[in-house]
Scaffold this motif. Structure first.
Motif, short mmCIF file in Angstrom:
data_model
loop_
_atom_site.label_atom_id
_atom_site.label_comp_id
_atom_site.label_asym_id
_atom_site.label_seq_id
_atom_site.Cartn_x
_atom_site.Cartn_y
_atom_site.Cartn_z
N UNK A 1 22.55 75.03 107.74
CA UNK A 1 22.98 73.76 108.36
C UNK A 1 23.57 72.82 107.33
N UNK A 2 22.99 72.79 106.14
CA UNK A 2 23.53 71.93 105.08
C UNK A 2 24.93 72.36 104.69
N UNK A 3 25.11 73.66 104.47
CA UNK A 3 26.42 74.16 104.02
C UNK A 3 27.48 74.09 105.11
N UNK A 4 27.05 73.87 106.36
CA UNK A 4 28.02 73.70 107.45
C UNK A 4 28.57 72.27 107.51
N UNK A 5 27.96 71.35 106.75
CA UNK A 5 28.42 69.96 106.75
C UNK A 5 29.70 69.82 105.93
#
Length: 247
Positions: A132-136
């Motif tokens: 989820x973090x790297x999708x930001x």
């Protein structure tokens, strides 16, 4: 009766061997023990008050100094220290606050966009998982590692230029890419030290094992170091007030 030809066998790729390192397990443990004595509770130099402001500060820190980012974010975080407030502030106002930072236009765009995603998809909270973090917007593996480590206490390691240099210079975790150095460091750092290894290595690279001229006379691991650039075998004495309290 015709025979069906079997498909040709594909040879398995040989496993890539990790390069041998010139340290024993006990020596590696001693290296990180000394870092732990020197800085028992290391803290990031990027100013932040919560996971969101940490995330924004790390995004802004790409190709910029921590001091420069801190100067810009003091005003920004005064008016917007959460995703909802940052979204309400808007991209143009964000840009005005961070003009002193390199690549400020693109960074303002990313900060605004990631704030929108956090509000829309995560209830305004910074997610506690890598995917989820790297999708930001504007968030890659290194940024995610910093947030997971500093905000959530995970044993991750973000390989910046300092850690990449140290891993190769000390021959502790030689690698051609940041991912290789990260994998190899995590494989050799003893478990009790993985939580803070990220900050210890960054601070050591920033203030002692510098790129152009390492200050070996100030190094607490000088006698253990195997770097060709080393200029002394005598370790710096740890200051008394840096040592953990007895008992």
């Amino acid at each position: 009766m015709s025979q069906t030809k079997s498909a040709p066998k594909i040879a398995a790729k040989p496993r890539k061997r990790r390069p041998r390192i010139p340290y024993s397990k006990d020596e590696i443990a001693e290296i990180f023990q000394r870092f732990a004595v020197q800085r028992p509770e290391p803290r990031p130099e990027l100013e932040h008050s919560n996971p969101f402001t940490l995330l924004v500060a790390v995004v802004l820190s790409a190709q910029a100094t921590d001091a420069g980012v801190n100067k810009a974010t003091r005003g920004l975080f005064t008016v917007a220290n959460n995703a909802k407030a940052m979204t309400a502030l808007g991209e143009e106002a964000i840009r005005d606050h961070i003009k002193s930072i390199g690549l400020f236009r693109n960074k303002a765009k990313n900060v605004f966009a990631l704030s929108q995603v956090l509000v829309a998809d995560h209830g305004g909270e910074v997610p506690h998982d890598r995917a989820s973090l790297e999708a930001l917007p504007g968030v890659g593996r290194k940024t995610a590692n910093v947030v997971l480590n500093t905000a959530f206490g995970e044993e991750t390691l973000a390989v910046d230029t300092h850690i990449f240099r140290i891993g190769n210079r000390l021959k502790l975790a030689p690698g051609k890419t940041p991912d290789e150095v990260e994998e190899r460091l995590l494989a050799v750092i003893p478990q009790p030290y993985r939580r803070h290894a990220h900050h210890w290595l960054i601070l050591h690279g920033r203030y002692v094992c510098k790129a152009r001229k390492p200050e070996c006379e100030a190094c607490v691991i000088a006698d253990l170091c195997r770097a060709p650039e080393k200029t002394t075998d005598i370790p710096a004495e740890l200051k008394l007030w840096d040592r953990p309290a007895a008992g």
